[in-house]
Motif scaffolding. Structure first.
Motif, mmCIF file in Angstrom:
data_model
loop_
_atom_site.group_PDB
_atom_site.id
_atom_site.type_symbol
_atom_site.label_atom_id
_atom_site.label_comp_id
_atom_site.label_asym_id
_atom_site.label_seq_id
_atom_site.Cartn_x
_atom_site.Cartn_y
_atom_site.Cartn_z
ATOM 1 N N VAL A 33 50.014 21.165 46.343
ATOM 2 C CA VAL A 33 50.963 20.053 46.218
ATOM 3 C C VAL A 33 52.310 20.622 45.788
ATOM 4 O O VAL A 33 52.489 21.034 44.637
ATOM 5 C CB VAL A 33 50.482 19.000 45.208
ATOM 6 C CG1 VAL A 33 51.413 17.790 45.249
ATOM 7 C CG2 VAL A 33 49.044 18.595 45.477
ATOM 8 N N TYR B 234 56.784 20.530 46.016
ATOM 9 C CA TYR B 234 57.991 19.766 46.294
ATOM 10 C C TYR B 234 58.457 20.126 47.701
ATOM 11 O O TYR B 234 58.484 21.309 48.077
ATOM 12 C CB TYR B 234 59.081 20.105 45.282
ATOM 13 C CG TYR B 234 58.716 19.793 43.848
ATOM 14 C CD1 TYR B 234 58.761 18.490 43.355
ATOM 15 C CD2 TYR B 234 58.340 20.813 42.976
ATOM 16 C CE1 TYR B 234 58.429 18.211 42.047
ATOM 17 C CE2 TYR B 234 58.004 20.539 41.652
ATOM 18 C CZ TYR B 234 58.044 19.237 41.202
ATOM 19 O OH TYR B 234 57.708 18.964 39.902
ATOM 20 N N ILE C 133 53.742 21.212 41.844
ATOM 21 C CA ILE C 133 54.082 20.250 40.790
ATOM 22 C C ILE C 133 53.331 20.536 39.492
ATOM 23 O O ILE C 133 53.739 20.085 38.415
ATOM 24 C CB ILE C 133 53.801 18.804 41.243
ATOM 25 C CG1 ILE C 133 52.313 18.583 41.490
ATOM 26 C CG2 ILE C 133 54.619 18.466 42.478
ATOM 27 C CD1 ILE C 133 51.918 17.136 41.656
ATOM 28 N N VAL D 185 43.598 18.259 40.862
ATOM 29 C CA VAL D 185 44.098 16.901 41.063
ATOM 30 C C VAL D 185 43.360 16.305 42.260
ATOM 31 O O VAL D 185 42.952 17.012 43.176
ATOM 32 C CB VAL D 185 45.622 16.863 41.314
ATOM 33 C CG1 VAL D 185 46.374 17.416 40.127
ATOM 34 C CG2 VAL D 185 45.990 17.627 42.584
ATOM 35 N N GLU E 71 44.940 10.754 41.332
ATOM 36 C CA GLU E 71 45.868 11.215 40.298
ATOM 37 C C GLU E 71 47.309 10.867 40.651
ATOM 38 O O GLU E 71 48.200 10.941 39.803
ATOM 39 C CB GLU E 71 45.730 12.723 40.079
ATOM 40 C CG GLU E 71 44.885 13.118 38.894
ATOM 41 C CD GLU E 71 43.384 13.047 39.133
ATOM 42 O OE1 GLU E 71 42.621 12.944 38.155
ATOM 43 O OE2 GLU E 71 42.975 13.087 40.315
ATOM 44 N N PHE E 72 47.548 10.467 41.901
ATOM 45 C CA PHE E 72 48.901 10.107 42.339
ATOM 46 C C PHE E 72 49.120 8.599 42.402
ATOM 47 O O PHE E 72 50.147 8.142 42.899
ATOM 48 C CB PHE E 72 49.176 10.739 43.709
ATOM 49 C CG PHE E 72 49.224 12.233 43.684
ATOM 50 C CD1 PHE E 72 50.412 12.898 43.412
ATOM 51 C CD2 PHE E 72 48.082 12.979 43.883
ATOM 52 C CE1 PHE E 72 50.450 14.284 43.353
ATOM 53 C CE2 PHE E 72 48.100 14.366 43.834
ATOM 54 C CZ PHE E 72 49.295 15.018 43.571
ATOM 55 N N TYR F 57 53.751 11.213 40.935
ATOM 56 C CA TYR F 57 53.533 12.551 40.396
ATOM 57 C C TYR F 57 54.191 12.752 39.038
ATOM 58 O O TYR F 57 53.726 13.572 38.231
ATOM 59 C CB TYR F 57 53.988 13.624 41.393
ATOM 60 C CG TYR F 57 55.482 13.833 41.504
ATOM 61 C CD1 TYR F 57 56.157 14.697 40.644
ATOM 62 C CD2 TYR F 57 56.227 13.188 42.488
ATOM 63 C CE1 TYR F 57 57.523 14.905 40.754
ATOM 64 C CE2 TYR F 57 57.582 13.377 42.607
ATOM 65 C CZ TYR F 57 58.230 14.236 41.741
ATOM 66 O OH TYR F 57 59.591 14.431 41.840
ATOM 67 N N VAL G 281 53.763 9.717 46.383
ATOM 68 C CA VAL G 281 53.829 11.098 46.844
ATOM 69 C C VAL G 281 55.142 11.393 47.558
ATOM 70 O O VAL G 281 55.268 12.419 48.232
ATOM 71 C CB VAL G 281 52.645 11.428 47.772
ATOM 72 C CG1 VAL G 281 51.327 11.379 46.997
ATOM 73 C CG2 VAL G 281 52.589 10.465 48.960
ATOM 74 N N LEU H 234 56.913 15.027 48.221
ATOM 75 C CA LEU H 234 55.901 16.068 48.062
ATOM 76 C C LEU H 234 55.339 16.480 49.410
ATOM 77 O O LEU H 234 55.331 15.714 50.373
ATOM 78 C CB LEU H 234 54.761 15.577 47.165
ATOM 79 C CG LEU H 234 55.124 15.101 45.768
ATOM 80 C CD1 LEU H 234 53.870 14.699 45.006
ATOM 81 C CD2 LEU H 234 55.904 16.163 45.003
ATOM 82 N N LEU I 299 51.613 11.768 36.704
ATOM 83 C CA LEU I 299 50.589 12.806 36.653
ATOM 84 C C LEU I 299 51.032 13.948 35.745
ATOM 85 O O LEU I 299 50.234 14.462 34.939
ATOM 86 C CB LEU I 299 50.304 13.321 38.065
ATOM 87 C CG LEU I 299 49.428 14.573 38.180
ATOM 88 C CD1 LEU I 299 48.084 14.369 37.504
ATOM 89 C CD2 LEU I 299 49.244 14.947 39.659
ATOM 90 N N GLN I 300 52.284 14.341 35.857
ATOM 91 C CA GLN I 300 52.779 15.393 34.969
ATOM 92 C C GLN I 300 52.756 14.956 33.510
ATOM 93 O O GLN I 300 52.485 15.754 32.610
ATOM 94 C CB GLN I 300 54.191 15.803 35.402
ATOM 95 C CG GLN I 300 54.214 16.548 36.735
ATOM 96 C CD GLN I 300 55.608 16.761 37.287
ATOM 97 O OE1 GLN I 300 56.547 16.021 36.969
ATOM 98 N NE2 GLN I 300 55.766 17.760 38.151
ATOM 99 N N ALA J 79 47.083 22.031 40.929
ATOM 100 C CA ALA J 79 47.552 21.397 42.174
ATOM 101 C C ALA J 79 48.130 22.463 43.095
ATOM 102 O O ALA J 79 49.323 22.459 43.414
ATOM 103 C CB ALA J 79 48.592 20.323 41.867
#
Length: 636
Positions: free
Chosen positions: A217, A219, A226, A167, A171-172, A176, A259, A262, A179-180, A214
């Motif tokens: 990155v 939580y 993530i 990522v 990508e953010f 997120y 973000v 995160l 992104l998922q 990632a």
């Protein structure tokens, strides 16, 4: 079923996070995605997709297996060949007879139809080949991709055979959760094109066939990433682990809402902690995909006719095999690469949009290859290496890489053409709308102090936008970050056959592709002085970021900040103890780009989208002629 309704105003890239729009997860054959501990990974065997076609060149003399890695970075949704300087690379130099000075020789490059063909040609003859990337595949994308939440780019990456990517910070851009969704697939219920973005406009979005990684990155308050931290690829008995990371400083350069919740951990500590995790699974061959990079040194070019040497823009293959290097002071990748565990065999990097193929000593004082392939699909890196079946590791001395041009003299890949054609038709109603006219080019070319003609236009548009007026408080100053201005407005450009000087929504969006919200807030005069100082100090000391400002606001800049007393509003000096209503975008308001003084703002109020303000201003001030650059004087 395709949905082709006309789109009204370009939607916020932060919609999922800022407005709470939940992405719809799809089932995953490798297990549910979205909540991963640091050891969670994807693993694929030799049947994974289609990378083993062609005549085999994978010899196994003395137990050595030939493996090819193809890589690129910072694609940014450039499905069509990028235009202007973003679609060229320097390939040589010559003396201009009219001026007696050197000029760049360039080659037009890029376009996913050509990238896919070049990658397919490069794979020919290689039994064992993988294609990977180092982040920012999506985000800050042209309208063709952004109008559909970058779903077309993910589909294009599936078609060209991408295996894995880190990522990147972009990508953010939509948060997120979005992104998922890029990984898992599914649709956003965005009202059939509300805000000029239309999820699943062509069909149900399938998600990425490749692995988004990632590792750093998480939580906040957990060890859960993530997305997976790494993936293991198997190639006829060889096992290669890929660790994917974005830069630790991602929260400083993306919208805060994207973000929120995160934590971004240190790149070196994160990767080194995963080495024993991979080793326990029998993986000794390890490659890091890192969205952080470096900057090549200037090139010294000697005129073969006279022997005179000049400092010139570096050619695409100059660093490092061409004699150049990476400038340590401005190349974060060097410090990272120098401290990654010696068990890591290679670093594929990005973020700085620069081309380089360099050896950097690891902590054991062995050379380790570090590469980057410019941006926008203009280059790809081919790395050939040998894998020892005896040790289960990469033979470090065998690793050889080179950057290759994505020229446009090859056949277009038909699968990519089909994707482009489909979405080009869907986007036409909004892309071709003419907003207004310009009388000449409006460019990003700055004066000595950093003021840009296009920056003036955008700042004035933000100040004029009524959406940020609240409780009778009207902004009196606008601030725009220069990094958010992505292209010039060209008088001659006519992408839809419109008259010269006409500016279409597509062209306006290419200038401002982030779809940030405009935000009004109250700052003190001291805060404003602090902002102007932060342009050239702190995290911006090495690379100055000169905020573009609205009409009526002016000051004199020095290399250490504004001259005290020179900061004025409509001719009156700013009072450091007084309060001023300002407007900016939500990226800056959250302290992005190294401007923490924005976070001191009070009475924060979110308005409309920056692209809407820009479009409305062009319509209301047509024809537009850029004014003299006299708002920011002095030097950086």
């Amino acid at each position: 079923m395709p949905r082709t309704s006309a789109l009204r105003a370009l939607g916020a890239l932060t919609a999922c996070a800022a407005l709470g729009l939940a992405a719809v997860p799809a089932a995953d054959a490798h297990g549910g995605r979205g909540h991963h501990d640091p050891g969670h990974h994807h693993e694929h065997g030799p049947s994974h997709r289609h990378h083993h076609k062609g005549h085999h060149r994978g010899h196994h003399a003395k137990g050595l297996q030939d493996i090819q890695l193809l890589s690129f970075n910072d694609f940014h949704g450039n499905l069509q060949p990028p235009s202007g300087s973003g679609g060229r690379l320097v390939t040589g130099h010559h003396i201009d007879p009219a001026t007696g000075t050197p000029v760049d020789e360039t080659t037009d490059v890029g376009g996913v139809e050509y990238l896919a063909t070049h990658l397919a040609q490069a794979r020919a003859g290689h039994r064992d080949s993988l294609t990977v990337a180092a982040g920012d595949i999506i985000g800050a994308s042209p309208l063709l991709s952004a109008a559909f939440h970058d779903e077309p780019t993910i589909e294009a990456m599936n078609a060209l055979g991408l295996d894995a990517t880190a990522v990147g910070n972009h990508e953010f851009d939509e948060g997120y959760l979005e992104l998922q969704r890029m990984q898992n697939g599914g649709c956003i219920d965005d009202g059939d094109g509300a805000n000029n973005q239309n999820s699943c406009a062509a069909h149900e979005f399938p998600g990425a066939d490749f692995d988004y990684l990632a590792a750093n990155v998480k939580y906040v308050g957990t060890d859960d990433t993530i997305l997976p931290s790494y993936t293991i690829k198997r190639l006829h008995g060889a096992k290669i682990g890929f660790i994917g990371m974005t830069l630790k400083g991602t929260p400083d350069i993306v919208t805060a809402s994207g973000v929120a919740g995160l934590e971004f951990t240190d790149e070196v500590q994160t990767a080194n902690a995963l080495v024993p995790v991979l080793r326990r699974q029998g993986v000794k061959a390890i490659v890091v995909l890192l969205h952080q990079g470096g900057t090549p040194s200037p090139q010294t070019w000697t005129d073969p006719a006279t022997g005179t040497s000049y400092t010139v823009n570096p050619e695409y293959d100059y660093a490092c095999d061409g004699g150049g290097s990476l400038i340590a002071a401005s190349s974060p990748v060097l410090d990272i690469a120098a401290n990654l565990d010696p068990e890591i065999d290679m670093v594929i990097s990005g973020h700085t949009h620069q081309p380089y193929v360099c050896d950097v000593k690891d902590p054991a004082h062995h050379d380790r290859l570090v590469t980057s392939a410019s941006s926008f699909g203009r280059l790809f890196t081919e790395t050939d290496l040998k894998y020892s079946r005896r040790t289960g590791d990469i033979v470090r001395s065998s690793v050889k890489g080179s950057n290759l041009l994505v020229t446009r003299d090859v056949a277009k890949d038909p699968a990519e053409t089909a994707i482009i054609d489909q979405y080009s038709e869907l986007v036409k109603p909004i892309a071709s709308r003419v907003l207004g006219r310009i009388t000449t080019d409006v460019t990003r070319t700055p004066n000595a102090a950093g003021e840009q003609p296009l920056g003036d236009l955008i700042a004035d548009a933000q100040l004029a936008d009524p959406s940020t007026v609240t409780n009778g408080q009207t902004p009196v100053i606008a601030f725009m970050n220069p990094g958010g201005i992505r292209a010039d407005l060209s008088y001659a450009a006519s992408p839809y056959g419109e008259a010269p000087g006409d500016v279409t929504f597509d062209e306006a969006f290419t200038v401002q592709p982030f779809n940030n919200y405009l935000v009004s807030l109250t700052l003190t005069g001291q805060d404003i002085y602090d902002l102007l100082t932060q342009q050239v100090t702190g995290s911006n000391a090495g690379f100055h970021k000169i905020l573009q400002v609205s009409d009526g606001f002016s000051y004199q800049l020095t290399p250490s900040g504004p001259v005290d007393g020179s900061v004025t509003l409509n001719g009156t000096p700013i009072d450091k103890a007084a309060s001023y209503r300002v407007v900016t975008n939500n990226f800056l308001q959250g302290g992005g780009d190294g401007f923490p003084a924005f976070t001191n703002g009070t009475d924060v109020y979110y308005g409309g989208l920056d692209i809407d303000a820009f479009a409305d201003y062009l319509e209301a001030h047509s024809p537009y002629t850029p004014a003299p650059l006299d708002r920011i004087t002095g030097t950086q």
